[in-house]
Scaffold this motif. Structure first.
Motif, PDB file in Angstrom:
ATOM      1  N   UNK A   1       0.818  -1.235   0.078  1.00  0.00           N
ATOM      2  CA  UNK A   1       0.075  -0.032  -0.126  1.00  0.00           C
ATOM      3  C   UNK A   1       0.937   1.243  -0.075  1.00  0.00           C
ATOM      4  N   UNK A   2       0.427   2.106  -1.012  1.00  0.00           N
ATOM      5  CA  UNK A   2       1.467   3.407  -0.811  1.00  0.00           C
ATOM      6  C   UNK A   2       0.582   4.560  -0.321  1.00  0.00           C
TER       7      UNK A   2
ATOM      8  N   UNK B   1       0.172   7.758  -2.380  1.00  0.00           N
ATOM      9  CA  UNK B   1      -1.206   7.804  -3.513  1.00  0.00           C
ATOM     10  C   UNK B   1      -2.499   8.254  -2.906  1.00  0.00           C
ATOM     11  N   UNK B   2      -2.744   7.674  -1.709  1.00  0.00           N
ATOM     12  CA  UNK B   2      -4.068   7.983  -1.064  1.00  0.00           C
ATOM     13  C   UNK B   2      -4.398   9.568  -0.644  1.00  0.00           C
TER      14      UNK B   2
ATOM     15  N   UNK C   1      -5.087  11.610  -3.693  1.00  0.00           N
ATOM     16  CA  UNK C   1      -6.394  11.499  -4.127  1.00  0.00           C
ATOM     17  C   UNK C   1      -7.218  12.247  -3.176  1.00  0.00           C
TER      18      UNK C   1
ATOM     19  N   UNK D   1      -0.291   3.453  -8.162  1.00  0.00           N
ATOM     20  CA  UNK D   1       0.137   4.630  -7.331  1.00  0.00           C
ATOM     21  C   UNK D   1      -0.475   4.525  -5.908  1.00  0.00           C
ATOM     22  N   UNK D   2      -1.437   3.536  -5.754  1.00  0.00           N
ATOM     23  CA  UNK D   2      -1.945   3.037  -4.592  1.00  0.00           C
ATOM     24  C   UNK D   2      -1.452   1.676  -4.041  1.00  0.00           C
TER      25      UNK D   2
END
Lengths: 356, 342
Positions: free
Chosen positions: A1-2, A5-6, A9, B121-122
């Motif tokens: 899990x990055x 990135x969340x 968003x 990207x997640x």
């Protein structure tokens, strides 16, 4: 899990939420099944945060359940909504907030329809005038009530007596956040955090000390889905959807579930009992279920409100193991006392899911 | 003294056009905004259908540049049109004049993170076709560790009105087939799924490549779109899709998901179009004077365009169009000089 990135968003999907002066409408389901959640919402905003929230007994349903069951056409449903807006206009408010996620979806859909098709709005204005002799302005801002608590999450956190933390280990509680489908799946830009990785409840849970679990069926419907439940022949489908979610979150051993949707709260709470009766399976620790809360109930708990004033005795899944885990004080003997201190009743205990 | 011809864009198209123009007796000047010439080819490992190494093609294109002036890391400030042609001024203040201007500023890959439901990207194990080419080129990657199940998702950002891209990107189907075969070569025990809407294998030998993928490599082609991707507790991915031929929803657990990102207009296209008064199509690519008879010519006199800046193209198509544009420039200048326009 990055995580970055969340976060990216989440920062892309932020909405403007005014600080004060809201016209408030209740949820059909919540005011029947979890009325204390709405009372708590008003109490926290008015008494803890000093906000101006106005409600009127003249408001009605938004028509959502009938609309989604195809009992009424969209034109009728939009006229009902227009009447709600007329009540807001009469009261002198411009910011509109609703307690129900289904309603929020419908308000968003209606406003978008009117934006794209002004002739539809004109027709609805005519309908409202003919039927009620009322006129309205469209709200300047529309928010779900969870948006407001998201906005004030850190203010609530600053006043909190308890954190979402295991008092024995000091570890953050493992929190499942469940967002109602109609919150952002139709209009991602209308929800805090968008549709795929909503932040509205995750933000609250983080602010109040918890850790969010991202499990594979996180986005899946709670199982309510209107016709899945209200058409009796489909109820097995409703149940199987909830079952799928619980099976998916089970390996993460969640301590609690927070929802922002009336239907989700109800079904994720009640179906755990049904699943246990049918399969003998429970998803919490030691034969209990996973307690399911509204965000107002969780906020109330962190602020140190009496759990029974929050209406937690109306939940199917026992909340006491979680209260003990956090270290929240409560009097077990007061659980089923009415307002006059009189014992209302003691419910029968189910066979397969442990209750207190 | 040879006439200057300014070429904006130093990818395969710009390089090939420059060579052709030089051979026709001109002095081409390539202006490239990136640090190196070569464009996307620089990031690719092998090219379909035969698997030719991209670096070999790149070497061919970037060698033998004698007689060609090129500038990299260039930032174009203004472009002015006059009776004599075009004046391009850079942010450094340097200006170049040219009787004709050729645009070969190419394309960019669709940013995969915009398809939020796929989790690029997640989730660590979601990568793109470009990432996979880098892995092929370098032979190592932090994410790709002996995957047992691999998924390819076609049309990511292509033929997708939800993200505003209706156009087909043309080259991704063949790329996906090529990459799936390469992965099977590297990981013979892996099961590979390819999720597609339609397979558009239009070029010579492309169909053979597709049949080989099925017969020799056992790639499993599933006609249906992926609806969402999530991460399981062990870090693997859960992919939900629909098999539209079997009329069944699918839920697969996989170790690596490759998103076939489509081709969209390069960022500079919109600003160049505004400066040069070029009409853009609905898809954002330059609109040529005539898509059939004059695909390399703009409405404006002396302005030419070639390669993927007018829509997705394969490398051979791009190179052919580069040569065609060079010859058209040559013909245009000859006619203009004879008639005294220039």
């Amino acid at each position: 899990m990055i995580k970055e990135g969340k976060v990216k968003i989440w920062s892309d999907y932020q909405k403007e939420i005014p600080d004060d002066h809201w016209f408030y409408v209740r949820s059909c389901i919540r005011q029947n099944f979890f009325p204390a959640a709405e009372v708590t919402f008003l109490k926290i905003l008015r008494e803890e945060l000093g906000k101006d929230i106005y409600e009127t007994p003249r408001h009605t349903t938004c028509g959502g359940i009938a609309y989604h069951l195809e009992c009424i056409p969209q034109e009728t449903q939009m006229t009902i909504i227009a009447r709600q807006f007329a009540l807001m206009t009469e009261a002198g408010y411009e910011n509109y907030t609703c307690s129900c996620v289904t309603s929020f979806g419908l308000y968003s859909e209606t406003l978008e329809t009117w934006h794209e098709m002004p002739e539809v709005e004109a027709k609805i204005r005519e309908n409202l005038w003919k039927s009620c002799r009322m006129e309205f302005k469209v709200p300047k801002y529309l928010a779900h009530t969870s948006d407001l608590f998201y906005k004030f999450r850190n203010d609530i956190s600053a006043k909190a007596k308890y954190r979402l933390v295991n008092k024995e280990t000091g570890e953050p509680l493992k929190v499942v956040e469940h967002i109602g489908c109609h919150y952002a799946k139709m209009f991602p830009s209308k929800g805090v955090g968008g549709a795929e990785y909503p932040y509205v409840l995750a933000g609250m849970a983080e602010s109040w000390g918890g850790n969010i679990i991202d499990y594979p069926e996180r986005r899946h419907c709670c199982g309510y889905g209107f016709r899945q439940y209200h058409v009796k022949a489909n109820r097995g489908y409703s149940l199987s959807n909830s079952y799928k979610k619980f099976e998916s979150m089970e390996p993460y051993h969640p301590d609690m579930i927070i929802t922002n949707c009336p239907g989700c709260h109800y079904f994720m709470d009640r179906w755990q009992y049904v699943i246990a009766e049918q399969t003998r399976k429970t998803y919490g620790q030691n034969g209990y279920g996973i307690p399911v809360f509204t965000y107002e109930e969780v906020a109330g708990l962190t602020l140190g409100y009496n759990p029974w004033d929050l209406g937690l005795q109306t939940h199917q899944v026992a909340v006491e193991p979680l209260l003990d885990k956090i270290g929240i004080e409560y009097n077990a003997s007061e659980k089923y006392l009415g307002t006059g201190g009189k014992l209302i009743c003691t419910p029968e205990f189910p066979m397969s899911i442990k209750c207190c | 003294m040879a006439e200057n011809i300014i070429i904006i864009g130093g990818g395969p198209c710009g390089l090939e056009a420059a060579k052709t123009l030089r051979d026709l007796g001109y002095a081409p000047i390539i202006l490239e905004k990136k640090q190196e010439l070569g464009g996307h080819l620089r990031k690719w490992d092998r090219l379909f259908p035969e698997g030719v190494q991209a670096k070999q093609v790149l070497k061919e294109l970037t060698s033998g540049l004698k007689g060609i002036e090129w500038h990299t890391s260039v930032d174009i400030e203004t472009i002015e049109k006059s009776r004599k042609g075009y004046t391009v001024t850079l942010s450094t203040g340097v200006s170049y004049n040219s009787p004709a201007l050729l645009l070969t500023n190419g394309f960019k890959l669709f940013p995969a993170e915009k398809k939020e439901e796929y989790g690029y990207g997640i989730y660590d194990k979601v990568i793109t076709n470009a990432d996979l080419e880098q892995y092929f080129a370098k032979g190592k990657d932090n994410v790709i560790k002996k995957p047992k199940t691999i998924g390819f998702v076609h049309c990511v950002g292509s033929r997708d009105e939800k993200v505003g891209n209706r156009q087909c990107s043309k080259v991704c189907c063949a790329t996906a087939v090529k990459q799936a075969c390469e992965m099977k070569e590297l990981f013979p025990d892996a099961t590979i799924y390819s999720f597609y809407m339609d397979l558009r294998l239009f070029g010579r030998n492309y169909e053979d490549m597709y049949l080989t993928a099925q017969k020799k490599y056992g790639i499993r082609y599933i006609r249906g779109r992926v609806s969402e991707v999530s991460e399981d507790i062990d870090g693997s991915l859960i992919v939900k899709a629909e098999d539209t031929l079997l009329c069944k929803p699918l839920r697969l657990k996989i170790d690596l998901l490759v998103l076939m990102t489509g081709i969209v207009p390069e960022n500079s296209s919109a600003s160049l179009a505004q400066q040069l008064n070029i009409e853009l199509g609905e898809d954002g690519f330059y609109k040529p004077k005539d898509t059939i008879l004059e695909p390399c010519m703009a409405e404006n006199n002396g302005l030419f365009m070639a390669g993927a800046c007018t829509g997705p193209k394969t490398i051979p198509e791009t190179l052919s169009e580069a040569r065609a544009a060079a010859v058209q420039i040559h013909n245009y200048l000859n006619k203009s000089w004879i008639s005294g326009i220039l």
